[in-house]
Design a protein around this motif. Structure first.
Motif, PDB file in Angstrom:
ATOM      1  N   ILE A  44       8.985  -2.506  16.274  1.00  0.00           N
ATOM      2  CA  ILE A  44       8.643  -3.545  15.306  1.00  0.00           C
ATOM      3  C   ILE A  44       9.846  -3.863  14.429  1.00  0.00           C
ATOM      4  O   ILE A  44      10.835  -3.122  14.403  1.00  0.00           O
ATOM      5  CB  ILE A  44       7.461  -3.113  14.413  1.00  0.00           C
ATOM      6  N   TYR A  45       9.722  -4.969  13.711  1.00  0.00           N
ATOM      7  CA  TYR A  45      10.748  -5.399  12.761  1.00  0.00           C
ATOM      8  C   TYR A  45      10.028  -5.969  11.535  1.00  0.00           C
ATOM      9  O   TYR A  45       9.129  -6.805  11.669  1.00  0.00           O
ATOM     10  CB  TYR A  45      11.655  -6.450  13.398  1.00  0.00           C
ATOM     11  N   ILE A  46      10.395  -5.493  10.354  1.00  0.00           N
ATOM     12  CA  ILE A  46       9.771  -5.953   9.115  1.00  0.00           C
ATOM     13  C   ILE A  46      10.864  -6.598   8.268  1.00  0.00           C
ATOM     14  O   ILE A  46      11.679  -5.889   7.649  1.00  0.00           O
ATOM     15  CB  ILE A  46       9.103  -4.791   8.356  1.00  0.00           C
ATOM     16  N   PRO A  47      10.932  -7.926   8.241  1.00  0.00           N
ATOM     17  CA  PRO A  47      12.049  -8.605   7.572  1.00  0.00           C
ATOM     18  C   PRO A  47      12.244  -8.202   6.116  1.00  0.00           C
ATOM     19  O   PRO A  47      13.379  -7.931   5.691  1.00  0.00           O
ATOM     20  CB  PRO A  47      11.677 -10.091   7.704  1.00  0.00           C
ATOM     21  N   VAL A  48      11.179  -8.174   5.312  1.00  0.00           N
ATOM     22  CA  VAL A  48      11.349  -7.900   3.887  1.00  0.00           C
ATOM     23  C   VAL A  48      11.889  -6.490   3.648  1.00  0.00           C
ATOM     24  O   VAL A  48      12.759  -6.280   2.783  1.00  0.00           O
ATOM     25  CB  VAL A  48      10.011  -8.118   3.134  1.00  0.00           C
ATOM     26  N   PHE A  83      18.829  -3.233   3.046  1.00  0.00           N
ATOM     27  CA  PHE A  83      20.240  -3.639   3.118  1.00  0.00           C
ATOM     28  C   PHE A  83      20.848  -3.773   1.718  1.00  0.00           C
ATOM     29  O   PHE A  83      21.944  -3.264   1.446  1.00  0.00           O
ATOM     30  CB  PHE A  83      20.361  -4.961   3.872  1.00  0.00           C
ATOM     31  N   ILE A  84      20.136  -4.443   0.822  1.00  0.00           N
ATOM     32  CA  ILE A  84      20.631  -4.619  -0.551  1.00  0.00           C
ATOM     33  C   ILE A  84      20.817  -3.267  -1.226  1.00  0.00           C
ATOM     34  O   ILE A  84      21.838  -3.011  -1.890  1.00  0.00           O
ATOM     35  CB  ILE A  84      19.665  -5.510  -1.350  1.00  0.00           C
ATOM     36  N   ALA A  85      19.835  -2.371  -1.048  1.00  0.00           N
ATOM     37  CA  ALA A  85      19.919  -1.051  -1.674  1.00  0.00           C
ATOM     38  C   ALA A  85      21.104  -0.251  -1.129  1.00  0.00           C
ATOM     39  O   ALA A  85      21.835   0.402  -1.891  1.00  0.00           O
ATOM     40  CB  ALA A  85      18.616  -0.287  -1.456  1.00  0.00           C
ATOM     41  N   VAL A  86      21.311  -0.298   0.187  1.00  0.00           N
ATOM     42  CA  VAL A  86      22.415   0.453   0.806  1.00  0.00           C
ATOM     43  C   VAL A  86      23.770  -0.066   0.316  1.00  0.00           C
ATOM     44  O   VAL A  86      24.676   0.714  -0.004  1.00  0.00           O
ATOM     45  CB  VAL A  86      22.316   0.375   2.341  1.00  0.00           C
ATOM     46  N   VAL A  87      23.911  -1.375   0.259  1.00  0.00           N
ATOM     47  CA  VAL A  87      25.175  -1.950  -0.211  1.00  0.00           C
ATOM     48  C   VAL A  87      25.436  -1.560  -1.663  1.00  0.00           C
ATOM     49  O   VAL A  87      26.571  -1.212  -2.045  1.00  0.00           O
ATOM     50  CB  VAL A  87      25.151  -3.485  -0.052  1.00  0.00           C
ATOM     51  N   LEU A 138      -2.786   1.548   6.037  1.00  0.00           N
ATOM     52  CA  LEU A 138      -3.601   2.542   5.343  1.00  0.00           C
ATOM     53  C   LEU A 138      -3.890   2.133   3.904  1.00  0.00           C
ATOM     54  O   LEU A 138      -4.604   2.836   3.192  1.00  0.00           O
ATOM     55  CB  LEU A 138      -2.904   3.906   5.363  1.00  0.00           C
ATOM     56  N   GLY A 139      -3.352   0.997   3.462  1.00  0.00           N
ATOM     57  CA  GLY A 139      -3.689   0.455   2.155  1.00  0.00           C
ATOM     58  C   GLY A 139      -2.814   0.941   1.015  1.00  0.00           C
ATOM     59  O   GLY A 139      -3.202   0.785  -0.150  1.00  0.00           O
ATOM     60  N   TYR A 140      -1.618   1.458   1.303  1.00  0.00           N
ATOM     61  CA  TYR A 140      -0.734   1.949   0.246  1.00  0.00           C
ATOM     62  C   TYR A 140       0.406   0.987  -0.074  1.00  0.00           C
ATOM     63  O   TYR A 140       1.144   1.219  -1.027  1.00  0.00           O
ATOM     64  CB  TYR A 140      -0.169   3.323   0.620  1.00  0.00           C
ATOM     65  N   LEU A 141       0.555  -0.060   0.711  1.00  0.00           N
ATOM     66  CA  LEU A 141       1.520  -1.114   0.430  1.00  0.00           C
ATOM     67  C   LEU A 141       0.852  -2.458   0.727  1.00  0.00           C
ATOM     68  O   LEU A 141      -0.063  -2.526   1.566  1.00  0.00           O
ATOM     69  CB  LEU A 141       2.782  -0.954   1.285  1.00  0.00           C
ATOM     70  N   PRO A 142       1.287  -3.521   0.072  1.00  0.00           N
ATOM     71  CA  PRO A 142       0.659  -4.827   0.307  1.00  0.00           C
ATOM     72  C   PRO A 142       0.951  -5.336   1.710  1.00  0.00           C
ATOM     73  O   PRO A 142       1.959  -4.956   2.324  1.00  0.00           O
ATOM     74  CB  PRO A 142       1.308  -5.720  -0.761  1.00  0.00           C
ATOM     75  N   PRO A 143       0.084  -6.200   2.239  1.00  0.00           N
ATOM     76  CA  PRO A 143       0.336  -6.780   3.568  1.00  0.00           C
ATOM     77  C   PRO A 143       1.675  -7.509   3.593  1.00  0.00           C
ATOM     78  O   PRO A 143       2.045  -8.198   2.640  1.00  0.00           O
ATOM     79  CB  PRO A 143      -0.835  -7.764   3.755  1.00  0.00           C
ATOM     80  N   MET A 144       2.412  -7.343   4.669  1.00  0.00           N
ATOM     81  CA  MET A 144       3.700  -8.016   4.834  1.00  0.00           C
ATOM     82  C   MET A 144       3.887  -8.367   6.299  1.00  0.00           C
ATOM     83  O   MET A 144       3.195  -7.832   7.176  1.00  0.00           O
ATOM     84  CB  MET A 144       4.845  -7.146   4.313  1.00  0.00           C
ATOM     85  N   ARG A 145       4.811  -9.278   6.561  1.00  0.00           N
ATOM     86  CA  ARG A 145       5.012  -9.749   7.927  1.00  0.00           C
ATOM     87  C   ARG A 145       5.630  -8.643   8.781  1.00  0.00           C
ATOM     88  O   ARG A 145       6.679  -8.098   8.458  1.00  0.00           O
ATOM     89  CB  ARG A 145       5.918 -10.982   7.933  1.00  0.00           C
ATOM     90  N   ILE A 146       4.948  -8.320   9.888  1.00  0.00           N
ATOM     91  CA  ILE A 146       5.416  -7.300  10.827  1.00  0.00           C
ATOM     92  C   ILE A 146       5.563  -7.960  12.186  1.00  0.00           C
ATOM     93  O   ILE A 146       4.588  -8.455  12.754  1.00  0.00           O
ATOM     94  CB  ILE A 146       4.439  -6.110  10.899  1.00  0.00           C
ATOM     95  N   SER A 166      14.688   2.345  11.916  1.00  0.00           N
ATOM     96  CA  SER A 166      13.487   2.255  12.742  1.00  0.00           C
ATOM     97  C   SER A 166      12.369   3.115  12.165  1.00  0.00           C
ATOM     98  O   SER A 166      11.195   2.734  12.177  1.00  0.00           O
ATOM     99  CB  SER A 166      13.794   2.703  14.177  1.00  0.00           C
ATOM    100  N   GLY A 167      12.746   4.290  11.648  1.00  0.00           N
ATOM    101  CA  GLY A 167      11.750   5.180  11.051  1.00  0.00           C
ATOM    102  C   GLY A 167      11.080   4.575   9.839  1.00  0.00           C
ATOM    103  O   GLY A 167       9.863   4.714   9.650  1.00  0.00           O
ATOM    104  N   VAL A 168      11.847   3.874   8.993  1.00  0.00           N
ATOM    105  CA  VAL A 168      11.253   3.285   7.795  1.00  0.00           C
ATOM    106  C   VAL A 168      10.367   2.096   8.157  1.00  0.00           C
ATOM    107  O   VAL A 168       9.378   1.817   7.468  1.00  0.00           O
ATOM    108  CB  VAL A 168      12.344   2.889   6.780  1.00  0.00           C
ATOM    109  N   PHE A 169      10.671   1.390   9.244  1.00  0.00           N
ATOM    110  CA  PHE A 169       9.769   0.339   9.721  1.00  0.00           C
ATOM    111  C   PHE A 169       8.414   0.940  10.104  1.00  0.00           C
ATOM    112  O   PHE A 169       7.357   0.415   9.737  1.00  0.00           O
ATOM    113  CB  PHE A 169      10.375  -0.387  10.921  1.00  0.00           C
TER     114      PHE A 169
END
Length: 564
Positions: free
Chosen positions: A279-283, A289-293, A260-268, A248-251
């Motif tokens: 909120i939930y950010i699919p990407v 998940f891939i990184a943790v695995v 704030l303009g430090y990452l590209p727009p993504m679906r939120i 939740s914190g990373v979302f």
């Protein structure tokens, strides 16, 4: 550490630095840079981005080490089950990441009773062990800790690297303020979490006094044999829930970085009608998940991950101390002597913890540093290259006022309806307008130049959201402001404009957007690599119609090629 770092530093001091209820390292960065000079602002931004990058490194390791440490209780139950720990951890985390789309609120309805039961159980287990060996309470006397540091100077320094494991996830408490609220976090910590953790930690110490061989897994060996399997199940559920906090914190952190303009727009996606912070950010969810695995499969044991853990946490803690004291001095107008004193005390704790964890670099600590470095490069590359692109788009030098005057005096063919030209910067002619005049040679009977800005506050009141200015009889300028915790929506903008006397009908409105085809100009190799990264991010960024909730059938995109 639980008292000084968590209770006093974070819950009592750092959590005061909220931006309309939003927390996290980027919130601190935004607050600290609000009243700073240009040079100091640049320094604050760099420090804040480093802290945010450290947090991303921490988020990858926390779910892996938490779940694996819980499932390693299987070894006590039956040593032959050791081979199943990694597959079980992957299955458990897969379920966790799959349910993220239901939102924090929906998940918490299931998780809250489990967590309450978890803390009660571990508190009772610790209390039971303390009763058997009450001499462990002598550890409350700080002279024992001082004597340990004086007698075992080198060993005590290295021990700090392990002590930090007792306060893992503390940065997530601050980042999750937007999800849960400041007061619920404080109440839960002081009334339930802190007392139960203290009892359990002292209980483990009491067990080791009675049976030093229990060092192989003092937590699970606190329980009687008949309770081992229920405790194992409960521990697995609890560590999954603990992982939920950092997810939740990373979302929250990602949404702030996007606005704030430090990452590209993504679906939120907003998962609650009541709480804007949920909120939930699919990407981000699936990349994490891939990184943790990958981390679980690579390290295979929680003790290996424990060696990697700590650098990211303590690095973020140092930066949080610096930025929060900056906010106290500049924004809250605390006396300089008071803020310097607080900063000195905090750094006397955080810097030794960070330094002690640096020895873990070659035994796994390189992982969070590498992850943090990657995120820092991504954020700085997107920000700098995006600035370069906007500067190229705005350097044609044509005057907006002169163009409007010319079109009013010698108008092209006018067609019915309203044309909305999305423009990033006011007083600049949008490329879409120039291309429309050049190729279509027509103009709508009403033209609106719309700019959507993101400000450094979490929310903007509706009364201050929209500014309308009539530039000529048929040209209007609309400037809208959204907080970094909000999602722009053109239907809401049209509604607010209607209240101000500028009404719109969606079926009679066309949105003209510029689509830039970006090419890299000749540059040094290291800048070319950064440019290629920007191009990759830009190709996969959320398109403006989806970003601003514009109906697809009302959008016209006009392309242009730009060299940067």
């Amino acid at each position: 550490m639980l008292i000084i770092v968590v209770s006093l530093k974070y819950l009592s001091f750092v959590m005061r630095a909220d931006n309309a209820g939003e927390g996290g390292i980027l919130t601190l960065m935004s607050l600290a840079g609000r009243y700073a000079s240009d040079k100091k602002t640049a320094l604050v931004v760099v420090i804040g981005l480093i802290g945010g990058s450290f947090f991303y490194g921490e988020v990858v390791i926390t779910p892996a080490v938490s779940v694996m440490s819980a499932l390693e209780g299987l070894e006590i139950l039956a040593p032959s089950l050791e081979a199943y720990i990694v597959p079980c951890a992957v299955v458990v985390l897969t379920i966790l990441f799959c349910i993220q789309k239901h939102g924090t609120g929906g998940v918490s309805k299931v998780f809250a009773p489990i967590m309450l039961l978890w803390f009660i159980v571990i508190g009772l287990l610790g209390f039971r062990s303390i009763l058997a060996s009450p001499q462990v309470l002598y550890a409350l006397n700080p002279s024992w800790a001082i004597g340990f540091f004086l007698q075992y100077k080198s060993l005590s320094f290295f021990a700090l690297g392990a002590v930090v494991l007792a306060i893992t996830g503390v940065e997530a408490l601050y980042a999750d303020m937007g999800h849960f609220g400041k007061m619920p976090i404080r109440y839960a910590w002081f009334t339930v979490v802190l007392p139960c953790l203290v009892l359990n930690y002292f209980g483990q110490g009491a067990l080791l006094l009675r049976n030093p061989e229990a060092i192989k897994n003092p937590f699970f060996l606190l329980a009687p044999d008949w309770a081992l399997i229920p405790l194992l199940i409960l521990a697995a559920l609890a560590t999954v829930i603990a992982s939920q906090a950092v997810i939740s914190g990373v979302f929250s952190l990602t949404r702030q970085a996007v606005h704030l303009g430090y990452l590209p727009p993504m679906r939120i996606l907003h998962t609650s009608d009541m709480e804007a912070g949920q909120i939930y950010i699919p990407v981000i969810n699936w990349l994490l998940f891939i990184a943790v695995v990958m981390v679980i499969v690579t390290f295979k044991h929680s003790s290996n991950l424990a060696a990697a853990y700590g650098i990211a946490v303590t690095g973020t803690m140092v930066i949080t101390a610096i930025l929060s004291c900056t906010v106290a001095y500049q924004n809250w107008h605390w006396p300089k002597i008071a803020t310097v004193t607080i900063l000195t005390i905090l750094l006397c704790i955080d810097v030794p913890l960070f330094t002690a964890n640096l020895i873990k670099v070659f035994s796994g600590g390189w992982l969070p540093l590498l992850l943090g470095l990657c995120m820092f490069i991504i954020m700085t590359s997107w920000k700098s290259e995006r600035f370069r692109l906007l500067r190229r788009l705005n350097e044609h030098g044509n005057s907006l006022e002169a163009l409007i005057a010319s079109l009013e005096k010698n108008p092209p063919t006018r067609v019915k309806g309203t044309a909305v030209f999305m423009i990033r910067t006011t007083n600049v002619i949008p490329f879409s307008l120039l291309h429309n005049l050049t190729h279509n040679k027509v103009l709508h009977e009403r033209v609106v130049l719309m700019t959507i800005k993101t400000v450094d506050t979490a929310y903007v009141h509706n009364a201050q959201r929209v500014t309308i200015e009539q530039l000529s009889p048929t040209f209007w300028r609309v400037v809208t402001r959204y907080g970094y915790k909000e999602t722009p929506n053109v239907e809401n903008i049209f509604y607010l404009c209607g209240l101000e006397g500028l009404s719109f009908r969606m079926e009679e409105t066309s949105f003209f957007l510029s689509h830039e085809s970006v090419k890299l100009s000749k540059r040094p190799w290291y800048l070319r690599v950064r440019g290629q990264l920007f191009l990759a991010l830009n190709r996969n960024a959320l398109r403006a119609p989806d970003q601003f909730k514009i109906p697809p059938n009302r959008v016209i995109e006009l392309g242009t090629q730009i060299d940067i």
